[in-house]
Motif scaffolding. Structure first.
Motif, PDB file in Angstrom:
ATOM      1  N   THR A 135       0.837  -1.213   0.000  1.00 23.46           N
ATOM      2  CA  THR A 135       0.000   0.000   0.000  1.00 23.46           C
ATOM      3  C   THR A 135       0.869   1.259   0.000  1.00 23.46           C
ATOM      4  O   THR A 135       0.528   2.262  -0.634  1.00 23.46           O
ATOM      5  CB  THR A 135      -0.956  -0.005   1.208  1.00 23.46           C
ATOM      6  N   GLY A 159      -2.421   9.531   9.536  1.00 26.18           N
ATOM      7  CA  GLY A 159      -2.413   8.105   9.892  1.00 26.18           C
ATOM      8  C   GLY A 159      -0.984   7.607   9.942  1.00 26.18           C
ATOM      9  O   GLY A 159      -0.182   7.950   9.055  1.00 26.18           O
ATOM     10  N   ALA A 160      -0.663   6.846  10.981  1.00 24.13           N
ATOM     11  CA  ALA A 160       0.734   6.441  11.173  1.00 24.13           C
ATOM     12  C   ALA A 160       0.837   4.981  11.593  1.00 24.13           C
ATOM     13  O   ALA A 160       1.615   4.629  12.488  1.00 24.13           O
ATOM     14  CB  ALA A 160       1.390   7.351  12.209  1.00 24.13           C
ATOM     15  N   SER A 161       0.062   4.104  10.934  1.00 23.41           N
ATOM     16  CA  SER A 161       0.166   2.686  11.298  1.00 23.41           C
ATOM     17  C   SER A 161       1.477   2.121  10.746  1.00 23.41           C
ATOM     18  O   SER A 161       2.072   2.684   9.818  1.00 23.41           O
ATOM     19  CB  SER A 161      -1.015   1.896  10.729  1.00 23.41           C
ATOM     20  N   ASN A 183      -1.412  11.687  13.564  1.00 24.93           N
ATOM     21  CA  ASN A 183      -2.197  10.556  14.069  1.00 24.93           C
ATOM     22  C   ASN A 183      -3.423  11.093  14.797  1.00 24.93           C
ATOM     23  O   ASN A 183      -3.679  12.301  14.795  1.00 24.93           O
ATOM     24  CB  ASN A 183      -1.331   9.684  14.979  1.00 24.93           C
ATOM     25  N   LYS A 184      -4.163  10.203  15.446  1.00 23.68           N
ATOM     26  CA  LYS A 184      -5.442  10.629  16.027  1.00 23.68           C
ATOM     27  C   LYS A 184      -5.268  11.599  17.197  1.00 23.68           C
ATOM     28  O   LYS A 184      -6.229  12.226  17.621  1.00 23.68           O
ATOM     29  CB  LYS A 184      -6.272   9.415  16.441  1.00 23.68           C
ATOM     30  N   ALA A 203      -6.245   7.103   7.511  1.00 22.89           N
ATOM     31  CA  ALA A 203      -6.668   7.040   8.913  1.00 22.89           C
ATOM     32  C   ALA A 203      -7.785   6.022   9.138  1.00 22.89           C
ATOM     33  O   ALA A 203      -7.972   5.535  10.249  1.00 22.89           O
ATOM     34  CB  ALA A 203      -7.141   8.419   9.372  1.00 22.89           C
ATOM     35  N   GLY A 204      -8.523   5.701   8.082  1.00 18.49           N
ATOM     36  CA  GLY A 204      -9.671   4.809   8.253  1.00 18.49           C
ATOM     37  C   GLY A 204     -10.866   5.528   8.861  1.00 18.49           C
ATOM     38  O   GLY A 204     -11.665   4.932   9.573  1.00 18.49           O
ATOM     39  N   VAL A 223      -6.092   6.732   0.880  1.00 23.75           N
ATOM     40  CA  VAL A 223      -5.801   5.311   1.122  1.00 23.75           C
ATOM     41  C   VAL A 223      -6.974   4.616   1.818  1.00 23.75           C
ATOM     42  O   VAL A 223      -7.128   3.407   1.733  1.00 23.75           O
ATOM     43  CB  VAL A 223      -4.510   5.163   1.970  1.00 23.75           C
ATOM     44  N   GLY A 224      -7.813   5.385   2.484  1.00 30.03           N
ATOM     45  CA  GLY A 224      -8.886   4.814   3.312  1.00 30.03           C
ATOM     46  C   GLY A 224      -9.836   3.915   2.542  1.00 30.03           C
ATOM     47  O   GLY A 224     -10.151   4.166   1.372  1.00 30.03           O
ATOM     48  N   ILE A 225     -10.244   2.847   3.190  1.00 32.40           N
ATOM     49  CA  ILE A 225     -11.291   1.986   2.630  1.00 32.40           C
ATOM     50  C   ILE A 225     -12.296   1.776   3.756  1.00 32.40           C
ATOM     51  O   ILE A 225     -11.996   1.104   4.738  1.00 32.40           O
ATOM     52  CB  ILE A 225     -10.742   0.619   2.169  1.00 32.40           C
ATOM     53  N   THR A 264      -2.561  -1.312  -5.030  1.00 29.38           N
ATOM     54  CA  THR A 264      -1.946  -2.153  -3.996  1.00 29.38           C
ATOM     55  C   THR A 264      -1.844  -3.602  -4.505  1.00 29.38           C
ATOM     56  O   THR A 264      -0.817  -4.260  -4.327  1.00 29.38           O
ATOM     57  CB  THR A 264      -2.779  -2.085  -2.693  1.00 29.38           C
TER      58      THR A 264
HETATM   59  P1  NAD Z   1      -4.942   1.656  11.581  1.00 32.31           P
HETATM   60  O1  NAD Z   1      -6.239   1.682  12.311  1.00 32.31           O
HETATM   61  O2  NAD Z   1      -3.933   0.615  11.899  1.00 32.31           O
HETATM   62  O3  NAD Z   1      -4.239   3.083  11.772  1.00 32.31           O
HETATM   63  C1  NAD Z   1      -4.951   4.260  11.632  1.00 32.31           C
HETATM   64  C2  NAD Z   1      -4.025   5.434  11.866  1.00 32.31           C
HETATM   65  O4  NAD Z   1      -4.780   6.608  11.648  1.00 32.31           O
HETATM   66  C3  NAD Z   1      -3.476   5.537  13.301  1.00 32.31           C
HETATM   67  O5  NAD Z   1      -2.145   6.014  13.256  1.00 32.31           O
HETATM   68  C4  NAD Z   1      -4.390   6.575  13.954  1.00 32.31           C
HETATM   69  O6  NAD Z   1      -3.759   7.300  15.008  1.00 32.31           O
HETATM   70  C5  NAD Z   1      -4.692   7.485  12.769  1.00 32.31           C
HETATM   71  N1  NAD Z   1      -5.956   8.205  12.909  1.00 32.31           N
HETATM   72  C6  NAD Z   1      -7.171   7.701  13.246  1.00 32.31           C
HETATM   73  N2  NAD Z   1      -8.079   8.689  13.320  1.00 32.31           N
HETATM   74  C7  NAD Z   1      -7.428   9.833  13.012  1.00 32.31           C
HETATM   75  C8  NAD Z   1      -7.823  11.193  12.937  1.00 32.31           C
HETATM   76  N3  NAD Z   1      -9.074  11.566  13.185  1.00 32.31           N
HETATM   77  N4  NAD Z   1      -6.893  12.107  12.605  1.00 32.31           N
HETATM   78  C9  NAD Z   1      -5.623  11.742  12.347  1.00 32.31           C
HETATM   79  N5  NAD Z   1      -5.180  10.456  12.414  1.00 32.31           N
HETATM   80  C10 NAD Z   1      -6.080   9.526  12.742  1.00 32.31           C
HETATM   81  O7  NAD Z   1      -5.349   1.613  10.048  1.00 32.31           O
HETATM   82  P2  NAD Z   1      -4.467   1.178   8.749  1.00 32.31           P
HETATM   83  O8  NAD Z   1      -4.325  -0.291   8.699  1.00 32.31           O
HETATM   84  O9  NAD Z   1      -3.268   2.051   8.652  1.00 32.31           O
HETATM   85  O10 NAD Z   1      -5.485   1.579   7.594  1.00 32.31           O
HETATM   86  C11 NAD Z   1      -5.887   2.924   7.395  1.00 32.31           C
HETATM   87  C12 NAD Z   1      -6.938   2.965   6.307  1.00 32.31           C
HETATM   88  O11 NAD Z   1      -6.358   2.506   5.097  1.00 32.31           O
HETATM   89  C13 NAD Z   1      -8.138   2.049   6.557  1.00 32.31           C
HETATM   90  O12 NAD Z   1      -9.295   2.654   6.023  1.00 32.31           O
HETATM   91  C14 NAD Z   1      -7.814   0.811   5.769  1.00 32.31           C
HETATM   92  O13 NAD Z   1      -8.962   0.089   5.358  1.00 32.31           O
HETATM   93  C15 NAD Z   1      -7.110   1.424   4.588  1.00 32.31           C
HETATM   94  N6  NAD Z   1      -6.188   0.501   3.892  1.00 32.31           N
HETATM   95  C16 NAD Z   1      -6.259   0.508   2.541  1.00 32.31           C
HETATM   96  C17 NAD Z   1      -5.438  -0.300   1.811  1.00 32.31           C
HETATM   97  C18 NAD Z   1      -5.526  -0.259   0.317  1.00 32.31           C
HETATM   98  O14 NAD Z   1      -5.091  -1.182  -0.344  1.00 32.31           O
HETATM   99  N7  NAD Z   1      -6.075   0.807  -0.271  1.00 32.31           N
HETATM  100  C19 NAD Z   1      -4.533  -1.140   2.449  1.00 32.31           C
HETATM  101  C20 NAD Z   1      -4.447  -1.092   3.841  1.00 32.31           C
HETATM  102  C21 NAD Z   1      -5.283  -0.256   4.554  1.00 32.31           C
END
Ligand code: NAD
Length: 278
Positions: A135, A159-161, A183-184, A203-204, A223-225, A264
């Motif tokens: 991704t 978002g910082a996963s 991050n959040k 961020a999701g 990136v969000g889904i 991805t």
């Molecule tokens: P995660 O839950 O592991 O991490 C989310 C991150 O976002 C954390 O660092 C959190 O602190 C931050 N966050 C949450 N709310 C926030 C806000 N209001 N403001 C700022 N930061 C905030 O999620 P992930 O695995 O990193 O996935 C993120 C998104 O990406 C999800 O929607 C997931 O479905 C999507 N995703 C898409 C693909 C793709 O192929 N397009 C692949 C992986 C993940």
């Protein structure tokens, strides 16, 4: 301007198909699926079709829902040892009690096409040749497809996963951009996103990025889904960006669906090719 992930992914798939066809060595992907999860089943089914379309052999190794850590680890170690196996990925979620990170760290880094082994994640920092999480790679490719010169540009990653936000930030740092990771807990997110030449939303949180949070002309990658219920009660997939309002202010914007998602998948195919052929 739309950053068309589907279109870009077709181009990558064509390149992969060409490399596979020209290769003397079979290119294969071995996936481990433990337990019964509808999402993982659909993912594996699509993976088989996608691999077949570009000539990659696909082997799915199923383990029962009762599989223990030792069962899953044992299978990964067997695949590591098998010289015919050039690419490995493990479907999530794993059965209860089987810790994903422990399993991922067992995958041979040279076969780890999702880039989830800490060795691969660490090597991204050094800029060494390594398999990068798909991704993060997809996001970078989409940003670069706009033709933007990243050096010196301000990039804000929401978002910082470990597997999405952080590796994207590191890839952008490697391109000598000025990178802000949020991050959040980040205070006044909008004051940061508004300064971004490149904004990556990962961020999701559906619709988190609104029009007032985007600098006019910015490159915005979503990136969000997220699965949400529409006003008519039907469920649909949306990103983290409020597409309809942001499209009028961004210079380039990736849609959901049809953006980072298909790219991805294409990056997984490219990593699979890289792992087998170098
Ligand atoms: P995660 O839950 O592991 O991490 C989310 C991150 O976002 C954390 O660092 C959190 O602190 C931050 N966050 C949450 N709310 C926030 C806000 N209001 N403001 C700022 N930061 C905030 O999620 P992930 O695995 O990193 O996935 C993120 C998104 O990406 C999800 O929607 C997931 O479905 C999507 N995703 C898409 C693909 C793709 O192929 N397009 C692949 C992986 C993940």
């Amino acid at each position: 301007m739309l950053i068309d992930g589907k279109e870009l992914s077709f181009a990558v798939r064509r390149q992969v198909a060409r490399r596979v066809a020209e290769s003397k060595r079979p290119v294969r992907l071995d996936a481990v699926l433990a337990g019964e999860n509808k999402g993982a089943e659909i993912y594996a089914h699509n993976q088989r079709k996608t691999c077949a379309a570009v000539g990659i052999e696909y082997h799915l190794h199923r383990l029962p829902a009762t599989a223990t850590y030792e069962d899953v680890a044992g299978r990964v170690l067997l695949l590591n040892k098998n010289d015919d196996v050039t690419a490995i990925m493990v479907h999530l979620p794993l059965p209860e009690g089987v810790e994903a990170e422990r399993i991922q760290s067992l995958i041979d880094p040279d076969k780890d096409v999702e880039g989830v082994n800490p060795a691969n994640i660490g090597n991204i920092v050094y800029g060494r040749r390594s398999l990068v999480p798909c991704t993060a790679l997809a996001s970078l490719e989409m940003i670069e497809s706009t033709g933007i010169e990243l050096r010196g540009k301000r990039c804000v990653i929401v978002g910082a996963s470990n597997i999405v936000g952080k590796p994207i930030a590191v890839l952008l740092m490697r391109a000598e951009a000025t990178v802000i990771s949020t991050n959040k807990y980040t205070a006044d997110l909008a004051s940061l996103t508004r300064t971004a030449d490149v904004l990556v939303a990962a961020a999701g949180v559906p619709g988190l990025i609104t029009r007032d949070m985007v600098k006019p002309g910015a490159v915005v990658v979503d990136v969000g889904i997220n699965r949400v219920k529409g006003p008519d009660g039907t469920r649909k997939t949306v990103g983290d960006v409020a597409f309809d309002e942001v499209k009028d202010v961004a210079g380039h914007l990736s849609p959901v669906p049809g953006g980072v998602g298909p790219m991805t998948v294409a990056m997984l195919l490219r990593n699979t090719c890289e792992a087998a052929l170098g």
